[in-house]
Design an enzyme around this catalytic site. Structure first.
Site, PDB file in Angstrom:
ATOM      1  N   HIS A 100       0.849  -1.194   0.000  1.00  0.00           N
ATOM      2  CA  HIS A 100       0.000   0.000   0.000  1.00  0.00           C
ATOM      3  C   HIS A 100       0.881   1.238   0.000  1.00  0.00           C
ATOM      4  O   HIS A 100       1.948   1.230   0.618  1.00  0.00           O
ATOM      5  CB  HIS A 100      -0.912   0.015   1.240  1.00  0.00           C
ATOM      6  CG  HIS A 100      -2.052   0.954   1.088  1.00  0.00           C
ATOM      7  ND1 HIS A 100      -1.959   2.281   1.400  1.00  0.00           N
ATOM      8  CD2 HIS A 100      -3.292   0.745   0.601  1.00  0.00           C
ATOM      9  CE1 HIS A 100      -3.113   2.862   1.130  1.00  0.00           C
ATOM     10  NE2 HIS A 100      -3.941   1.960   0.637  1.00  0.00           N
ATOM     11  N   ASP A 144      -7.860  -5.656   0.275  1.00  0.00           N
ATOM     12  CA  ASP A 144      -8.370  -6.501  -0.805  1.00  0.00           C
ATOM     13  C   ASP A 144      -7.916  -7.939  -0.724  1.00  0.00           C
ATOM     14  O   ASP A 144      -8.404  -8.782  -1.464  1.00  0.00           O
ATOM     15  CB  ASP A 144      -7.968  -5.904  -2.164  1.00  0.00           C
ATOM     16  CG  ASP A 144      -8.769  -4.658  -2.461  1.00  0.00           C
ATOM     17  OD1 ASP A 144      -9.915  -4.597  -2.002  1.00  0.00           O
ATOM     18  OD2 ASP A 144      -8.243  -3.759  -3.128  1.00  0.00           O
TER      19      ASP A 144
HETATM   20  N1  CMC Z   1       4.038  -7.423  -4.963  1.00  0.00           N
HETATM   21  C1  CMC Z   1       5.383  -7.408  -5.171  1.00  0.00           C
HETATM   22  N2  CMC Z   1       6.150  -6.334  -5.037  1.00  0.00           N
HETATM   23  C2  CMC Z   1       5.547  -5.203  -4.658  1.00  0.00           C
HETATM   24  C3  CMC Z   1       4.159  -5.144  -4.419  1.00  0.00           C
HETATM   25  C4  CMC Z   1       3.398  -6.306  -4.577  1.00  0.00           C
HETATM   26  N3  CMC Z   1       2.080  -6.308  -4.367  1.00  0.00           N
HETATM   27  N4  CMC Z   1       3.812  -3.875  -4.071  1.00  0.00           N
HETATM   28  C5  CMC Z   1       4.948  -3.162  -4.100  1.00  0.00           C
HETATM   29  N5  CMC Z   1       5.995  -3.968  -4.446  1.00  0.00           N
HETATM   30  C6  CMC Z   1       7.423  -3.593  -4.523  1.00  0.00           C
HETATM   31  C7  CMC Z   1       7.674  -2.691  -5.732  1.00  0.00           C
HETATM   32  O1  CMC Z   1       8.024  -3.463  -6.871  1.00  0.00           O
HETATM   33  C8  CMC Z   1       8.847  -1.863  -5.228  1.00  0.00           C
HETATM   34  O2  CMC Z   1       9.998  -2.658  -5.266  1.00  0.00           O
HETATM   35  P1  CMC Z   1      11.445  -2.008  -5.594  1.00  0.00           P
HETATM   36  O3  CMC Z   1      11.709  -1.023  -4.506  1.00  0.00           O
HETATM   37  O4  CMC Z   1      12.393  -3.155  -5.626  1.00  0.00           O
HETATM   38  O5  CMC Z   1      11.300  -1.352  -6.944  1.00  0.00           O
HETATM   39  C9  CMC Z   1       8.517  -1.638  -3.755  1.00  0.00           C
HETATM   40  O6  CMC Z   1       7.701  -2.775  -3.386  1.00  0.00           O
HETATM   41  C10 CMC Z   1       7.752  -0.340  -3.486  1.00  0.00           C
HETATM   42  O7  CMC Z   1       6.544  -0.379  -4.218  1.00  0.00           O
HETATM   43  P2  CMC Z   1       5.930   0.805  -5.055  1.00  0.00           P
HETATM   44  O8  CMC Z   1       5.446   0.261  -6.355  1.00  0.00           O
HETATM   45  O9  CMC Z   1       6.857   1.971  -5.076  1.00  0.00           O
HETATM   46  O10 CMC Z   1       4.684   1.149  -4.141  1.00  0.00           O
HETATM   47  P3  CMC Z   1       3.498   2.104  -4.522  1.00  0.00           P
HETATM   48  O11 CMC Z   1       3.187   2.855  -3.291  1.00  0.00           O
HETATM   49  O12 CMC Z   1       3.805   2.886  -5.736  1.00  0.00           O
HETATM   50  O13 CMC Z   1       2.319   1.087  -4.907  1.00  0.00           O
HETATM   51  C11 CMC Z   1       0.478  -0.369  -4.696  1.00  0.00           C
HETATM   52  C12 CMC Z   1       1.322   0.724  -4.016  1.00  0.00           C
HETATM   53  C13 CMC Z   1      -0.727  -0.681  -3.814  1.00  0.00           C
HETATM   54  C14 CMC Z   1      -0.026   0.147  -6.053  1.00  0.00           C
HETATM   55  C15 CMC Z   1       1.353  -1.627  -4.901  1.00  0.00           C
HETATM   56  O14 CMC Z   1       1.784  -2.088  -3.640  1.00  0.00           O
HETATM   57  C16 CMC Z   1       0.613  -2.720  -5.656  1.00  0.00           C
HETATM   58  O15 CMC Z   1       0.574  -2.691  -6.890  1.00  0.00           O
HETATM   59  N6  CMC Z   1       0.001  -3.717  -4.929  1.00  0.00           N
HETATM   60  C17 CMC Z   1      -0.772  -4.759  -5.569  1.00  0.00           C
HETATM   61  C18 CMC Z   1      -2.142  -4.231  -5.966  1.00  0.00           C
HETATM   62  C19 CMC Z   1      -3.050  -4.050  -4.766  1.00  0.00           C
HETATM   63  O16 CMC Z   1      -3.194  -4.931  -3.931  1.00  0.00           O
HETATM   64  N7  CMC Z   1      -3.730  -2.898  -4.736  1.00  0.00           N
HETATM   65  C20 CMC Z   1      -4.734  -2.586  -3.708  1.00  0.00           C
HETATM   66  C21 CMC Z   1      -4.331  -1.440  -2.841  1.00  0.00           C
HETATM   67  S1  CMC Z   1      -5.369  -1.325  -1.371  1.00  0.00           S
HETATM   68  C22 CMC Z   1      -6.942  -0.966  -1.999  1.00  0.00           C
HETATM   69  C23 CMC Z   1      -7.032   0.433  -2.467  1.00  0.00           C
HETATM   70  O17 CMC Z   1      -6.978   1.348  -1.621  1.00  0.00           O
HETATM   71  O18 CMC Z   1      -7.177   0.644  -3.668  1.00  0.00           O
END
Ligand code: CMC
Length: 435
Positions: A311, A369
């Site tokens: 998140h 989720d």
């Molecule tokens: N699985 C694997 N790696 C992950 C995941 C994941 N679900 N989420 C983040 N990472 C890794 C990402 O690749 C990055 O790694 P590195 O530093 O090596 O490049 C690191 O963790 C930081 O992640 P980020 O992409 O910078 O994080 P963000 O804040 O931009 O993204 C997120 C947040 C929710 C979009 C992402 O965690 C994600 O895509 N999760 C899966 C989808 C999901 O479950 N979404 C529902 C969110 S809660 C409901 C809502 O409020 O919508």
């Protein structure tokens, strides 16, 4: 309540003697915020923050999140208390109006929402324009947006009474649209709303009932649905809410703004994650395959994410996920489902991920989720409706945020800037002289 100046920060440009002092603002809770509004005017520089991870786009009194401590408050009330003791409609009143209602206020609000549950009969025809296999979120974007055509010419968003009625209409009609999107996809007759039922009950009725048989409410399921709606009702300035605010900042029709929010919610990184979790679990198939899947997730070149994990704000735990996990166990127990392979897989996945350094070092925990899909599946809600349900709940948050935006005198049209990295100015070359 407005933010207060709590200090200042001085920005000095290295290599020149230019500097400026910016106010630091403090709200009721949360970190101080540098007010950079005069930065460009004074130093000629913008700030760069793709994804807005370090940018407050507005002042808001609605929802507070402390991502390190796993805290979520609606108007100051902890989500755990609201999920246990309140109802979705009471929470809706709270989000919209700032305080919990008295008995009289609640009765008036309940009547206001209930009396708007029917759709304009003409709107019914919109459904026929869609393919039967259209994703219900596509139908939601279209039909909710189409409501603007029914409530536009006589809607003055600067009139508080008209905003109140628009809020009633949206909160009341979105479940009807959602249920009809589903009925359309399976070729069953649309069920008209029943105003003798509660909000969650009526939604379940419109989704599951058929005219040929009497429908019996299961209070355990309607209570679980009500709780799921509470948990998803608002979440401060997430992608869909920011979309609603950005659209609203132009003075656009509120029904069109909410349709924009629905579009933003649809993506798998946001509200589409609950559907994606179930798809992921189905693809993994059995617990023996989890380690290989986790290896794939950790492989930078794979683009595979562990859906339902991570998140932007929660870096410890998502308090909604905790309640959702408990509710999941309760619902399965009440329904007499002893062995749910998907739940077993999800728990095994959670166990493995939470002991793996990749997830620990990145502070990736289950989000709301991760478990919601499993409960919804157990409740008989079809997978493609999961995100729609999220949209039904979040409509209350979107409308509250839109209303706050319109009522905020400091609000201006949302208009970010950019770092331009394209070609510098150059002269047009006629086609016959291009190499
Ligand atoms: N699985 C694997 N790696 C992950 C995941 C994941 N679900 N989420 C983040 N990472 C890794 C990402 O690749 C990055 O790694 P590195 O530093 O090596 O490049 C690191 O963790 C930081 O992640 P980020 O992409 O910078 O994080 P963000 O804040 O931009 O993204 C997120 C947040 C929710 C979009 C992402 O965690 C994600 O895509 N999760 C899966 C989808 C999901 O479950 N979404 C529902 C969110 S809660 C409901 C809502 O409020 O919508």
């Amino acid at each position: 309540m407005s933010s207060k100046v709590t200090g200042s920060i001085t920005v000095t440009m290295e290599g020149s003697n230019k500097s400026t002092t910016l106010p630091l603002l403090g709200g009721t809770l949360g970190p101080q915020v540098a007010d950079i509004r005069k930065l460009y005017g004074e130093l000629g520089i913008f700030t760069y923050d793709p994804g807005y991870g370090a940018t407050a786009s507005c002042e808001s009194t609605i929802t507070y999140i402390d991502g390190d401590e796993g805290v979520l408050l609606y108007r100051g009330y902890p989500i755990e208390q609201l999920a246990e003791k309140s109802t979705f409609l009471e929470v809706a009143y709270l989000l919209l109006n700032g305080e919990l209602p008295t008995k009289a206020q609640y009765a008036e609000f309940d009547t206001g929402v209930t009396r708007h549950t029917m759709l304009h009969e003409q709107l019914r025809r919109f459904f026929d324009g869609f393919r039967r296999d259209a994703h219900p979120m596509a139908v939601m974007c279209g039909v909710v947006g189409a409501m603007a055509a029914f409530y536009h010419d006589n809607l003055n968003i600067n009139d508080p009474e008209q905003r109140r009625i628009a809020a009633f209409r949206l909160i009341a009609k979105v479940p009807t649209i959602a249920a009809w999107a589903y009925k359309y996809s399976i070729g069953q007759p649309f069920m008209y709303p029943r105003n003798d039922l509660g909000y969650a009950e009526n939604f379940l009725y419109m989704l599951n009932a058929v005219p040929a048989e009497p429908w019996v409410n299961n209070p355990i399921l309607s209570r679980a649905m009500d709780r799921i709606l509470i948990l998803h009702a608002d979440h401060e300035q997430n992608a869909s809410t920011s979309t609603v605010r950005l659209a609203g900042s132009t003075g656009a029709n509120p029904f069109a703004c909410i349709a924009a929010g629905i579009a933003a919610l649809w993506g798998p990184a946001h509200g589409g994650a609950n559907e994606a979790v179930l798809k992921m679990l189905a693809e993994i198939g059995k617990p023996e395959n989890i380690p290989a899947f986790i290896r794939e997730v950790k492989d930078k070149n794979s683009h595979t994410k562990l859906m339902g994990f991570g998140h932007r704000v929660y870096k410890n735990f998502d308090p909604r996920a905790k309640i959702m996990k408990e509710t999941c166990h309760e619902v399965l127990a009440e329904l007499g489902i002893k062995n749910e392979p998907l739940l077993d897989m999800a728990m095994e996945m959670e166990r493995i991920a939470l002991s793996d350094d990749y997830f620990i070092s990145r502070k990736l925990y289950p989000n709301v989720d991760f478990y919601s899909g499993i409960i919804l599946k157990a409740m008989g809600i079809p997978t493609q409706m999961f995100t729609v349900l999220f949209a039904v709940a979040r409509t209350v948050g979107w409308v509250s945020q839109w209303k706050e935006l319109i009522e905020d005198p400091s609000q201006r049209i949302g208009r970010p800037r950019q770092i331009y990295t394209g070609p510098a100015a150059r002269d047009f070359v006629p086609m016959d002289r291009r190499g």
